[in-house]
Motif scaffolding. Structure first.
Motif, PDB file in Angstrom:
ATOM      1  N   TRP A  52       0.853  -1.182   0.000  1.00  0.00           N
ATOM      2  CA  TRP A  52       0.000   0.000   0.000  1.00  0.00           C
ATOM      3  C   TRP A  52       0.893   1.238   0.000  1.00  0.00           C
ATOM      4  N   TRP A  53       0.616   2.216  -0.871  1.00  0.00           N
ATOM      5  CA  TRP A  53       1.350   3.481  -0.903  1.00  0.00           C
ATOM      6  C   TRP A  53       0.415   4.602  -0.462  1.00  0.00           C
ATOM      7  N   TRP A  54       0.907   5.459   0.417  1.00  0.00           N
ATOM      8  CA  TRP A  54       0.144   6.662   0.780  1.00  0.00           C
ATOM      9  C   TRP A  54       1.055   7.612   1.534  1.00  0.00           C
ATOM     10  N   TRP A  67       5.968   5.020   1.746  1.00  0.00           N
ATOM     11  CA  TRP A  67       6.122   6.389   1.253  1.00  0.00           C
ATOM     12  C   TRP A  67       7.607   6.693   1.291  1.00  0.00           C
ATOM     13  N   PHE A  68       8.062   7.513   0.382  1.00  0.00           N
ATOM     14  CA  PHE A  68       9.482   7.847   0.322  1.00  0.00           C
ATOM     15  C   PHE A  68       9.895   8.630   1.561  1.00  0.00           C
ATOM     16  N   ASN A  69      11.041   8.268   2.159  1.00  0.00           N
ATOM     17  CA  ASN A  69      11.516   8.914   3.380  1.00  0.00           C
ATOM     18  C   ASN A  69      11.750  10.409   3.213  1.00  0.00           C
ATOM     19  N   ILE A  71      10.311  12.523   1.072  1.00  0.00           N
ATOM     20  CA  ILE A  71       9.183  13.242   0.476  1.00  0.00           C
ATOM     21  C   ILE A  71       8.205  13.552   1.602  1.00  0.00           C
ATOM     22  N   PRO A  72       7.709  14.798   1.682  1.00  0.00           N
ATOM     23  CA  PRO A  72       6.775  15.127   2.770  1.00  0.00           C
ATOM     24  C   PRO A  72       5.607  14.138   2.850  1.00  0.00           C
ATOM     25  N   SER A  73       5.315  13.704   4.064  1.00  0.00           N
ATOM     26  CA  SER A  73       4.195  12.779   4.306  1.00  0.00           C
ATOM     27  C   SER A  73       2.909  13.576   4.441  1.00  0.00           C
ATOM     28  N   GLN A  74       2.651  14.368   3.438  1.00  0.00           N
ATOM     29  CA  GLN A  74       1.462  15.218   3.415  1.00  0.00           C
ATOM     30  C   GLN A  74       0.633  14.849   2.203  1.00  0.00           C
ATOM     31  N   GLN A  75      -0.656  14.815   2.387  1.00  0.00           N
ATOM     32  CA  GLN A  75      -1.553  14.464   1.296  1.00  0.00           C
ATOM     33  C   GLN A  75      -1.837  15.693   0.450  1.00  0.00           C
ATOM     34  N   THR A  76      -0.788  16.090  -0.294  1.00  0.00           N
ATOM     35  CA  THR A  76      -0.902  17.253  -1.180  1.00  0.00           C
ATOM     36  C   THR A  76      -0.488  16.839  -2.588  1.00  0.00           C
ATOM     37  N   LEU A  77      -0.959  17.576  -3.551  1.00  0.00           N
ATOM     38  CA  LEU A  77      -0.582  17.322  -4.933  1.00  0.00           C
ATOM     39  C   LEU A  77       0.932  17.389  -5.082  1.00  0.00           C
ATOM     40  N   GLU A  78       1.558  18.350  -4.441  1.00  0.00           N
ATOM     41  CA  GLU A  78       3.010  18.511  -4.528  1.00  0.00           C
ATOM     42  C   GLU A  78       3.753  17.276  -4.019  1.00  0.00           C
TER      43      GLU A  78
END
Length: 168
Positions: A52-54, A67-69, A71-78
């Motif tokens: 599962w990716w999120w 999730w990539f270490n 990369i911000p763990s924020q649910q944003t388009l960016e």
């Protein structure tokens, strides 16, 4: 699983899909895999059917979600654009089929909800070599669908960004 049970589950999935996605009509999609809770649409868009990716903090959910270490763990388009950038994807202007190019689409919510403000990523789809798209519905089935707008609407919102990379 017996073929009878598999057929019944596929029929139930097809009915659910048609109820949830008002723009998806008979003949515009095909179920391409059975129910599988191991992976979701983000993983499927990335070509990974093993996890599962999120965009979530691993300190909260542990290693059950990828999730990539860095990369911000924020649910944003960016964050989703940055994550797929790690896989070689870059911004793209259109969803047209291109030779030797793989494209993915990021859907975002179109209205404010409690846990998903307007503009929050909700879904991803990947373009197939025949120009159709493939989507995974949460823990449910994968489908191929003719166009990106087929699954736009209340559930997944609208396509906000297309990304592309050379085919691996």
């Amino acid at each position: 699983m017996s073929s009878i049970i598999a057929k019944i589950l596929a029929e139930q999935s097809e009915q659910r899909i048609k109820q949830v996605f008002e723009n998806l009509k008979d003949g515009e999609f095909e179920i391409t895999s059975p129910f599988d809770a191991k992976y979701n649409c983000i993983a499927h868009a990335a070509g990974d059917d093993s996890k599962w990716w999120w965009a979530v903090d691993k300190n909260i959910v542990g290693n059950d979600v990828f999730w990539f270490n860095n990369i911000p763990s924020q649910q944003t388009l960016e964050s989703f654009i940055l994550a797929f950038g790690k896989l070689g994807y870059e911004l793209c202007e259109d969803s047209e089929l291109e030779e030797n190019v793989e494209k993915v689409a990021i859907y975002v919510s179109i209205k404010d909800e409690i846990h998903t403000p307007k503009g929050t990523p909700t879904h991803m789809a990947r373009q197939l070599s025949n120009g159709k798209w493939t989507s995974k519905f949460g823990q449910d089935v994968d489908i191929s669908h003719d166009t990106l707008p087929n699954i736009e609407g209340e559930t997944y919102g609208e396509v906000k960004q297309i990304l592309k990379r050379p085919k691996p």
